[in-house]
Design a protein around this motif. Sequence first.
Motif, PDB file in Angstrom:
ATOM      1  N   GLY A   1       0.810  -1.221   0.000  1.00 16.09           N
ATOM      2  CA  GLY A   1       0.000   0.000   0.000  1.00 16.09           C
ATOM      3  C   GLY A   1       0.840   1.267   0.000  1.00 16.09           C
ATOM      4  N   VAL A   2       2.042   1.186   0.542  1.00 18.42           N
ATOM      5  CA  VAL A   2       2.897   2.377   0.574  1.00 18.42           C
ATOM      6  C   VAL A   2       3.249   2.828  -0.844  1.00 18.42           C
ATOM      7  N   VAL A   3       3.281   1.876  -1.782  1.00 17.13           N
ATOM      8  CA  VAL A   3       3.565   2.217  -3.184  1.00 17.13           C
ATOM      9  C   VAL A   3       2.360   2.883  -3.837  1.00 17.13           C
ATOM     10  N   THR A   4       1.159   2.406  -3.482  1.00 20.09           N
ATOM     11  CA  THR A   4      -0.052   2.806  -4.211  1.00 20.09           C
ATOM     12  C   THR A   4      -0.868   3.866  -3.467  1.00 20.09           C
ATOM     13  N   GLY A   5      -0.286   4.455  -2.438  1.00 21.29           N
ATOM     14  CA  GLY A   5      -1.011   5.462  -1.667  1.00 21.29           C
ATOM     15  C   GLY A   5      -2.252   4.863  -1.026  1.00 21.29           C
ATOM     16  N   GLY A   6      -2.198   3.566  -0.712  1.00 21.31           N
ATOM     17  CA  GLY A   6      -3.331   2.899  -0.067  1.00 21.31           C
ATOM     18  C   GLY A   6      -4.447   2.512  -1.029  1.00 21.31           C
ATOM     19  N   LEU A   7      -4.282   2.783  -2.320  1.00 24.89           N
ATOM     20  CA  LEU A   7      -5.325   2.440  -3.300  1.00 24.89           C
ATOM     21  C   LEU A   7      -5.242   0.956  -3.660  1.00 24.89           C
ATOM     22  N   ASP A   8      -6.331   0.430  -4.260  1.00 29.84           N
ATOM     23  CA  ASP A   8      -6.272  -0.968  -4.715  1.00 29.84           C
ATOM     24  C   ASP A   8      -5.839  -1.063  -6.183  1.00 29.84           C
ATOM     25  N   SER A   9      -5.357   0.065  -6.712  1.00 26.41           N
ATOM     26  CA  SER A   9      -4.841   0.083  -8.084  1.00 26.41           C
ATOM     27  C   SER A   9      -3.334   0.316  -8.057  1.00 26.41           C
ATOM     28  N   VAL A  10      -2.700  -0.004  -9.185  1.00 27.85           N
ATOM     29  CA  VAL A  10      -1.259   0.268  -9.304  1.00 27.85           C
ATOM     30  C   VAL A  10      -0.999   0.893 -10.673  1.00 27.85           C
ATOM     31  N   ALA A  11      -0.096   1.869 -10.702  1.00 31.35           N
ATOM     32  CA  ALA A  11       0.281   2.541 -11.946  1.00 31.35           C
ATOM     33  C   ALA A  11       1.602   1.954 -12.429  1.00 31.35           C
ATOM     34  N   VAL A  12       1.662   1.561 -13.709  1.00 33.78           N
ATOM     35  CA  VAL A  12       2.821   0.805 -14.212  1.00 33.78           C
ATOM     36  C   VAL A  12       3.248   1.310 -15.584  1.00 33.78           C
ATOM     37  N   ARG A  13       4.567   1.339 -15.816  1.00 33.98           N
ATOM     38  CA  ARG A  13       5.027   1.563 -17.187  1.00 33.98           C
ATOM     39  C   ARG A  13       6.419   0.984 -17.401  1.00 33.98           C
ATOM     40  N   VAL A  14       6.796   0.839 -18.674  1.00 35.20           N
ATOM     41  CA  VAL A  14       8.156   0.457 -19.071  1.00 35.20           C
ATOM     42  C   VAL A  14       8.777   1.691 -19.708  1.00 35.20           C
ATOM     43  N   PRO A  15       9.805   2.270 -19.085  1.00 33.30           N
ATOM     44  CA  PRO A  15      10.385   3.507 -19.620  1.00 33.30           C
ATOM     45  C   PRO A  15      11.244   3.250 -20.851  1.00 33.30           C
ATOM     46  N   ASP A  16      11.309   4.241 -21.715  1.00 31.75           N
ATOM     47  CA  ASP A  16      12.069   4.108 -22.964  1.00 31.75           C
ATOM     48  C   ASP A  16      13.374   4.887 -22.869  1.00 31.75           C
ATOM     49  N   HIS A  17      14.285   4.358 -22.056  1.00 33.78           N
ATOM     50  CA  HIS A  17      15.583   5.019 -21.913  1.00 33.78           C
ATOM     51  C   HIS A  17      16.623   3.935 -21.653  1.00 33.78           C
ATOM     52  N   PRO A  18      17.740   3.951 -22.368  1.00 40.90           N
ATOM     53  CA  PRO A  18      18.714   2.857 -22.201  1.00 40.90           C
ATOM     54  C   PRO A  18      19.248   2.732 -20.784  1.00 40.90           C
ATOM     55  N   VAL A  19      19.406   3.857 -20.074  1.00 39.17           N
ATOM     56  CA  VAL A  19      19.954   3.790 -18.714  1.00 39.17           C
ATOM     57  C   VAL A  19      18.907   3.206 -17.761  1.00 39.17           C
ATOM     58  N   ALA A  20      17.667   3.670 -17.885  1.00 37.65           N
ATOM     59  CA  ALA A  20      16.598   3.136 -17.028  1.00 37.65           C
ATOM     60  C   ALA A  20      16.435   1.636 -17.264  1.00 37.65           C
ATOM     61  N   LEU A  21      16.445   1.232 -18.527  1.00 31.12           N
ATOM     62  CA  LEU A  21      16.240  -0.186 -18.840  1.00 31.12           C
ATOM     63  C   LEU A  21      17.409  -1.037 -18.353  1.00 31.12           C
ATOM     64  N   ALA A  22      18.635  -0.524 -18.475  1.00 29.84           N
ATOM     65  CA  ALA A  22      19.803  -1.271 -17.985  1.00 29.84           C
ATOM     66  C   ALA A  22      19.715  -1.445 -16.472  1.00 29.84           C
ATOM     67  N   LEU A  23      19.291  -0.389 -15.782  1.00 28.74           N
ATOM     68  CA  LEU A  23      19.150  -0.460 -14.318  1.00 28.74           C
ATOM     69  C   LEU A  23      18.072  -1.480 -13.927  1.00 28.74           C
ATOM     70  N   LEU A  24      16.914  -1.401 -14.578  1.00 30.80           N
ATOM     71  CA  LEU A  24      15.801  -2.299 -14.236  1.00 30.80           C
ATOM     72  C   LEU A  24      16.163  -3.750 -14.520  1.00 30.80           C
ATOM     73  N   ARG A  25      16.861  -3.971 -15.624  1.00 33.13           N
ATOM     74  CA  ARG A  25      17.261  -5.350 -15.957  1.00 33.13           C
ATOM     75  C   ARG A  25      18.273  -5.877 -14.955  1.00 33.13           C
ATOM     76  N   ALA A  26      19.237  -5.037 -14.584  1.00 32.18           N
ATOM     77  CA  ALA A  26      20.270  -5.485 -13.649  1.00 32.18           C
ATOM     78  C   ALA A  26      19.672  -5.716 -12.262  1.00 32.18           C
ATOM     79  N   ALA A  27      18.693  -4.890 -11.869  1.00 35.08           N
ATOM     80  CA  ALA A  27      18.111  -5.009 -10.520  1.00 35.08           C
ATOM     81  C   ALA A  27      17.212  -6.240 -10.420  1.00 35.08           C
ATOM     82  N   GLU A  28      16.631  -6.644 -11.544  1.00 34.47           N
ATOM     83  CA  GLU A  28      15.668  -7.752 -11.556  1.00 34.47           C
ATOM     84  C   GLU A  28      14.575  -7.539 -10.526  1.00 34.47           C
TER      85      GLU A  28
END
Length: 355
Positions: A116-143
Amino acid sequence: MAIIVDGTLVFNARDPVVLEEKAVAAAELLRQGKLVAFPTETVYGLGASVRDERAVSRIFEVKGRPVDNPLIVHLSDISELPGLARNIPAEAWTLARRFWPGPLTLVLEKKPWVPGVVTGGLDSVAVRVPDHPVALALLRAAELPVAAPSANISGRPSPTTADHVLADLAGRISAVLDGGPCDIGVESTVLDVRGGRLRILRPGSITPQEIAGLLQRKCEIVELSADKNPPSPGLKYRHYAPRAPLYLFLGEPGKVTVKMQEELETWLSRGKKAGLLVTLESAKAFSGYRNVELIVPGSRDDPAAMAARLYAALREFDARRVDVILAEGCSPKGAGLALLNRLQKAAGENIVQVE
Ligand code: AMP
Ligand code: MG
């Protein structure tokens, strides 16, 4: 391997040759529960692991962000979406396949494990895949799915360079990956796709026309003015604001120029220093003044280019210590909708409708 500013590591990730190595180092920090800022194609984000509630709470602390304003979860690939969301409508898949990686955030029903701390207590979640090589490299490495709002102090203009991030958050976060300036420069389009409706909760560079065109049906734009319980909690807070008050002038461009000149002269006659944010087409009308800082973000015909420079311009006015900012509005067509929305948010109540 990295320089340190007030205790915050700055990884230079602009060079593709070293990107992987820097992304792996930053990903390790995320896995340890630390906060890492990173560039996306929209603005710089401040990331924490979605699986680490303490780390996510720290995002709210360091930004001074109200806890009911939920965060966007960033994924490295569309295939991770079912891990976060349930009852995903077919139209959401169509949108994600078309626009990801890219500046479209989808609001979906959350899986129970998403804190809930991520979603402000809502039952929904906001999601996206960013289009940036650095963001994608970080997300892939973090798994890991990474929760990330814009990497600024709440209420300030969003950061579009690593220097903007450091100006607000140096010493409060573990690291920033410097990937150079962001291309788009305004935050993603937030689209709620639940309940068989398409509702834009925050305009961005992906327009309602593009969304409606792809799905062949109407896309609503939620009234942007805040009420007590807006569908997107972020709507009710003042945002994107420079230190000096910003007055936004809306109306027919010729009349707006005349009104802005009058207002400008009033401020100058009181001994104030003014910042002016005007289009290329209007700039000449403001060239003869003293004690004015003039920033021309682009042509009226290219609102996307103006939007890309908006936040840097607002920060620049602060650096030049202006007492007031007078800004020319734009038409809400196409990419103009997102620009106008951010200008309105920065202006708060100071909107001058020129008749
Ligand atoms: P920021 O990343 O700082 O631009 O903030 C994220 C934006 O996404 C805010 O305007 C939030 O209100 C919006 N948002 C995030 N999660 C949700 C959600 N579950 N429902 C509606 N809006 C959301
Ligand atoms: Mg923000």
